[in-house]
Design an enzyme around this catalytic site. Structure first.
Site, PDB file in Angstrom:
ATOM      1  CG  HIS A 102      -1.740   1.235   1.348  1.00  0.00           C
ATOM      2  ND1 HIS A 102      -2.948   1.346   0.694  1.00  0.00           N
ATOM      3  CD2 HIS A 102      -1.548   2.408   1.987  1.00  0.00           C
ATOM      4  CE1 HIS A 102      -3.458   2.546   0.934  1.00  0.00           C
ATOM      5  NE2 HIS A 102      -2.637   3.210   1.711  1.00  0.00           N
ATOM      6  CG  ASP A 161     -12.007   3.877   5.895  1.00  0.00           C
ATOM      7  OD1 ASP A 161     -11.483   4.633   6.730  1.00  0.00           O
ATOM      8  OD2 ASP A 161     -11.728   3.926   4.679  1.00  0.00           O
ATOM      9  NE  ARG A 206      -9.748  10.665   8.952  1.00  0.00           N
ATOM     10  CZ  ARG A 206      -8.891   9.846   8.327  1.00  0.00           C
ATOM     11  NH1 ARG A 206      -9.282   8.644   7.954  1.00  0.00           N
ATOM     12  NH2 ARG A 206      -7.669  10.227   8.086  1.00  0.00           N
ATOM     13  CB  SER A 258      -8.435   5.145   7.452  1.00  0.00           C
ATOM     14  OG  SER A 258      -8.810   5.199   6.110  1.00  0.00           O
ATOM     15  CE  LYS A 312      -9.076   2.304   3.468  1.00  0.00           C
ATOM     16  NZ  LYS A 312      -9.281   3.665   3.050  1.00  0.00           N
TER      17      LYS A 312
END
Ligand code: URA
Length: 441
Positions: free
Chosen positions: A84, A163, A170, A185, A189
């Site tokens: 990621h 989320d 947010r 967050s 995922k």
């Protein structure tokens, strides 16, 4: 009912540490739509200001995972690695790293996203390849990973719906840039996506969320702690995003550069970063004892064209036209290209990633509004970067590739000025910098 939430908001506001049960109750209620937006907003602000303990952050992450579906990869043999990036400019690492580690025997099931603000997204890049499907069903996704070791697609399951709700709020309540909220967050995922190992690429610098090395290492540490506590092999690298990665910024331009890198002729910083990340994945999988040993496995796969063939297999499996990968000149191309030239002699000391990302977006490579289509052919090709020798007045710094049909609304003269100003020049050659700034742990 909302009285209970009010009590929890007040407790967090006053600095209390919430219990796991309280957090689970809250997150489930948020996912069920039972908490009004104004109370979620107030809670987020309390969390933002008071912070979350390591335990609260983990509880929040796991409660978010439990709020939706998870991907079951148990039928896929071997080590399943996920990667990621926190988002960057010119970040085409997935397109090179995925096929490379898959060619080495790692399974690479990757759920990717679209571009956000000035940063690009892997799905938009893949869609520059005509016919490429990025909406695989879960069965297609798992089956493809089993067959060829890699699939990169968008998310079709409802992973982490809590989320989705919290992230949207947010954005509207000034609570995006909180480390525990970002960490929970992202990690919720990643955990829901089911891989055995998670490698996090935390971008740091002008074009990133995290501007300082301290902040980036802090965020990386929180994410690694969460992943490890959730039973995943988790590591993080902090990489520089002061400058765009590689030379290409924009969807088709980046696919072309990814292909070139897989064929052994890509830019040095991209190749270095991919080899470093790939080696770490091999170490995480137990296939290499250290970074050097990992490199020794991966480098020949780049040089022999094996990694490139894996990309071709993936493109073909997902319906893409492999001919454009074999000959990237067949990718969508801009008909209008604006040259940005140096106005003085010198050396390039910096290329502002944030500004180049913004210029690429204005050229049509990204979305100015949420559902705007992106133009595959648009973007910026950087022609001079730090470490590239001296530049003379009139020589090329960059080329701006304009989205076809959008010439009228993009004010190319302004963009040319902005692109030129993104280049910081100096009288002598700057010191060479490695793209990897730190690893955690
Ligand atoms: N990306 C995410 O998925 N979540 C954040 O909070 C920030 C970046």
């Amino acid at each position: 009912m909302s009285r209970t939430y009010l009590d929890l908001i007040k407790r967090k506001r006053d600095g209390a540490v919430l219990t796991r049960t309280e957090i689970e109750h809250l997150v489930q209620a948020i996912a069920d739509g039972a908490v009004p937006d104004y109370q979620i907003g107030a809670l987020l602000m309390a969390m933002y200001i008071r912070g979350l303990s390591a335990e609260e952050t983990l509880d929040l992450t796991l409660a978010m995972v439990a709020s939706g579906d998870t991907v079951d990869l148990s039928k896929v043999d071997g080590f399943k690695a996920d990667k990621h990036s926190t988002g960057g400019v010119g970040d085409k690492v997935t397109l090179v790293l995925g096929p490379l580690v898959a060619a080495a025997g790692i399974k690479f099931p990757k759920l990717s996203g679209r571009g956000l603000a000035h940063t690009g997204g892997t799905l938009d890049k893949l869609e520059a390849i005509p016919g490429m499907r990025v909406n695989l069903t879960l069965d297609e996704f798992v089956d493809q990973v089993k067959r060829i070791g890699i699939a990169v697609t968008g998310q079709t399951l409802e992973l982490v719906p809590a989320d989705g709700i919290i992230y949207g709020l947010r954005d509207q309540t000034g609570t995006v840039d909180s480390k525990p909220l970002i960490a929970s967050s992202v990690m919720s995922k990643k955990i829901a996506a089911g891989a055995d190992g998670i490698l996090l690429d935390v971008k740091c610098g002008r074009g990133a969320f995290m501007q300082t090395l301290d902040d980036a290492v802090g965020l990386a540490t929180q994410m690694v702690e969460i992943g490890t506590a959730a039973g995943k092999v988790t590591r993080a690298v902090v990489t520089s995003m002061d400058e765009p990665l590689g030379l290409a910024v924009g969807n088709a331009l980046e696919v072309k550069e990814a292909v070139e890198t897989l064929q052994g002729v890509g830019p040095e910083d991209l190749r270095e970063e991919v080899l470093f990340l790939g080696s770490l994945i091999l170490v995480m999988a137990g296939m290499a004892s250290d970074e050097g040993a990992g490199r020794a496995i991966l480098q020949p796969l780049l040089e022999s064209g094996t990694a490139f063939e894996t990309l071709c297999r993936m493109v073909s499996a997902q319906g893409g036209d492999v001919r454009v990968i074999e000959d990237p000149n067949r990718l969508p191309r801009a008909t209008r290209i604006i040259q940005v030239e140096a106005t003085a002699d010198g050396f390039v000391h910096g290329v502002d990633a944030l500004e180049i990302g913004a210029v690429a977006m204005e050229l049509g490579a990204g979305r100015r509004a949420k559902d705007e289509p992106v133009a595959a052919e648009a973007g910026v090709m950087i022609r001079a970067k730090p470490g590239g020798g001296s530049i003379h007045r009139g020589e090329l710094l960059a080329e701006l590739h304009v989205a076809t049909g959008r010439e009228a609304d993009i004010r190319p003269a302004d963009l040319e000025v902005r692109a030129r100003q993104a280049f910081e020049m100096g009288p002598s050659a700057p010191a060479r910098r490695h793209p990897v700034l730190a690893t955690v742990p």
